[in-house]
Design an enzyme around this catalytic site. Structure first.
Site, mmCIF file in Angstrom:
data_model
loop_
_atom_site.group_PDB
_atom_site.id
_atom_site.type_symbol
_atom_site.label_atom_id
_atom_site.label_comp_id
_atom_site.label_asym_id
_atom_site.label_seq_id
_atom_site.Cartn_x
_atom_site.Cartn_y
_atom_site.Cartn_z
ATOM 1 N N TYR A 173 0.795 -1.215 0.000
ATOM 2 C CA TYR A 173 0.000 0.000 0.000
ATOM 3 C C TYR A 173 0.831 1.270 0.000
ATOM 4 O O TYR A 173 0.315 2.340 0.291
ATOM 5 C CB TYR A 173 -0.968 -0.023 1.196
ATOM 6 C CG TYR A 173 -1.889 -1.215 1.102
ATOM 7 C CD1 TYR A 173 -2.974 -1.206 0.241
ATOM 8 C CD2 TYR A 173 -1.626 -2.375 1.819
ATOM 9 C CE1 TYR A 173 -3.794 -2.309 0.107
ATOM 10 C CE2 TYR A 173 -2.439 -3.491 1.701
ATOM 11 C CZ TYR A 173 -3.523 -3.454 0.836
ATOM 12 O OH TYR A 173 -4.327 -4.553 0.696
ATOM 13 N N LYS A 191 7.350 9.289 -0.370
ATOM 14 C CA LYS A 191 6.560 8.113 -0.023
ATOM 15 C C LYS A 191 5.138 8.302 -0.528
ATOM 16 O O LYS A 191 4.393 9.149 -0.024
ATOM 17 C CB LYS A 191 6.575 7.892 1.491
ATOM 18 C CG LYS A 191 5.831 6.632 1.923
ATOM 19 C CD LYS A 191 6.041 6.366 3.405
ATOM 20 C CE LYS A 191 5.369 5.067 3.830
ATOM 21 N NZ LYS A 191 5.615 4.750 5.268
ATOM 22 N N ASP A 202 4.590 -0.682 15.153
ATOM 23 C CA ASP A 202 5.316 -1.506 14.180
ATOM 24 C C ASP A 202 6.820 -1.280 14.311
ATOM 25 O O ASP A 202 7.519 -1.081 13.309
ATOM 26 C CB ASP A 202 4.838 -1.198 12.758
ATOM 27 C CG ASP A 202 5.270 -2.274 11.762
ATOM 28 O OD1 ASP A 202 5.608 -3.406 12.199
ATOM 29 O OD2 ASP A 202 5.267 -2.009 10.544
#
Length: 477
Positions: A40, A58, A150
């Protein structure tokens, strides 16, 4: 002459197929090769045309992930150990694009280059300096009510001169509920207003945001306006937050790998079962348990908890620190069930005597393991390490989340403040760039992003399924 702006009744323009076609971006940045890719998002190396500053662009294909990352980076913009966001582009008909500082390597590459066959290990002073930088970044997150969710070596980017910075905040959450207040009450040292980065949310109105037509000039974006846009993004998104969070599509500014050499099967001679209950409940509140890459995922997440806070980042820190000591992952599980089993083989079974709160975990009564009679213990997992080194990992790798040491507590830990002291950043050995998989050893390296298979049972071969009063039981040989 530019065409007139479309009226409010006109359909939105078609979505561009590539970042390279967006003139509002290409007019300001030279876009070079793609350096990272996930399900994604895609990351490109670039250069700002005005001053030749290297950047990472990004392109985030998921609106909610983009809004989270922008929100977190705005709050953390003055933190020296968090990646810098220079600018972002966001409009309804296009993917969001974040312009970030470009960092050539990451901690996963540092660990890989330090393995005996390459660099011969990390000195205690180097390990301590890496730890201090990681803890400083995590402390900044938690002081700003942000849970990264994360943390892993490939999301800890490193500059050419050794400065480490947390990156990839696409799964981050900003906690504004009473549960976060309880975290601060349990750790009163976080109220120290003399400490760096006091709890606050201070978006920088000077970070430019571009959107709309290509003639639109930079405009300031204050906290109230940004939060309004964030709510609007969430409201327009047709996919539920839970559905999005169950996907593993994050990518940092680099696509990185780490070794996954597995030790002997920790389940040899044992067995465990998974029992699924019929029916269901609304276990997904504002959070989801499907966050974080598996090797660094806290036990409460593996048991389906949706009521958690910064403590899940602290467990991940323990796994990262153990990897700095051993130069290999602590719990390299091949599935969620395998991940729990590896943790149990080291710490022993999770019971209410160890952590009474475990009874409230959604899947605690559904997943059962045979008793681990002789758990290895973290001491055996960290051979040839000093008691202080082992203890700093033990302060993080423990079942009860409230017992995990905070980042601030660890920054004051005697281990980091006694000889040998952390080396200066300038003395850290930094790989020249991200190191890819060795061509001559297929399968030796594994990308951290590839360890999140949705199938928890695919690696176990034949299983025995029996009907129970509450559904069915799956027992692994």
């Amino acid at each position: 002459m530019d065409p007139p702006s479309p009226s409010s009744s006109s359909p939105p323009p078609p979505k561009s197929w590539s970042i390279h076609t967006r003139r509002e971006i290409t007019s300001k940045y030279e876009i070079h090769e793609r350096v990272g890719s996930g399900a994604y998002s895609d990351v490109y190396r670039g250069v700002r045309r005005s001053d030749s500053l290297p950047v990472a662009l990004k392109e985030v294909h998921d609106r909610l992930s983009a809004s989270r990352e922008v929100h977190a980076l705005l709050a953390l913009q003055h933190s020296p150990n968090v990646v810098v966001m220079h600018e972002y582009f966001c409009r309804d008909d296009e993917d969001a694009v974040l312009v970030l500082e470009f960092l050539p390597t990451d901690l996963a590459s540092v660990v890989r280059e330090a393995r005996p066959e390459r660099g011969g290990g990390l000195s205690p002073g180097e390990i301590k300096r890496w730890m201090v930088q990681i803890l400083s970044g995590v402390d900044a997150c938690h002081r700003n009510s942000i849970v990264h969710r994360d943390l892993k070596p490939s999301n800890l980017l490193v500059s050419a001169d050794g400065v480490l910075k947390l990156a990839d905040f696409g799964q981050a959450r900003i906690l504004m509920d009473p549960g976060f207040d309880c975290f601060y009450e349990n750790h009163p040292q976080l109220h120290d207003h003399n400490a760096p980065n006091p709890p606050s949310f201070v978006p920088n109105p000077e970070i430019p945001r571009q959107g709309g037509s290509r003639n639109e000039e930079h405009r300031s974006l204050g906290e109230e306006e940004y939060l309004g846009e964030l709510d609007d993004i969430k409201g327009k998104d047709s996919m539920s937050e839970v559905d999005k969070e169950t996907r593993d599509g994050g990518t940092s500014c680099l696509a990185t790998c780490t070794a996954s050499d597995l030790e002997d099967d920790p389940f040899k001679g044992g067995s465990y079962s998974y029992e699924a209950e019929e029916g269901g409940d609304d276990r997904y509140g504002s959070f989801t348990s499907c966050v974080g890459t598996r090797w660094f995922r806290a036990p409460e997440l593996l048991y389906g908890s949706t009521k958690y806070g910064p403590e899940i980042d602290l467990w991940a820190l323990g796994c990262i620190f153990a990897e700095l000591f051993n130069l290999e992952p602590l719990f390299p599980g091949t599935s969620d069930i395998d991940q729990l089993g590896r943790i149990f083989s080291v710490l022993g079974n999770l019971t209410e005597e160890i952590w009474p709160g475990c009874l409230e975990l959604p899947d605690y009564r559904s997943i059962s393991f045979g008793k681990v009679e002789n758990p290895l213990g973290l001491d055996k997992c960290l051979p040839n390490r000093s008691p202080d080194e082992i203890n700093i990992v033990k302060k993080l790798i423990c079942y009860d989340p409230s017992s995990r040491a905070t980042a601030m507590e660890l920054l004051h830990d005697k281990y980091l403040n006694e000889e040998p002291l952390p080396v200066p950043v300038s003395e850290l050995r930094v790989p020249s760039s991200h190191t890819a998989q060795d061509e001559g050893s297929p399968g030796e390296w594994c990308d951290y992003r590839d360890m999140d298979s949705d199938s928890d049972f695919e690696d176990f071969g034949p299983v025995s399924v029996t009907t129970t009063n509450t559904g069915f039981s799956i027992r692994f040989p």
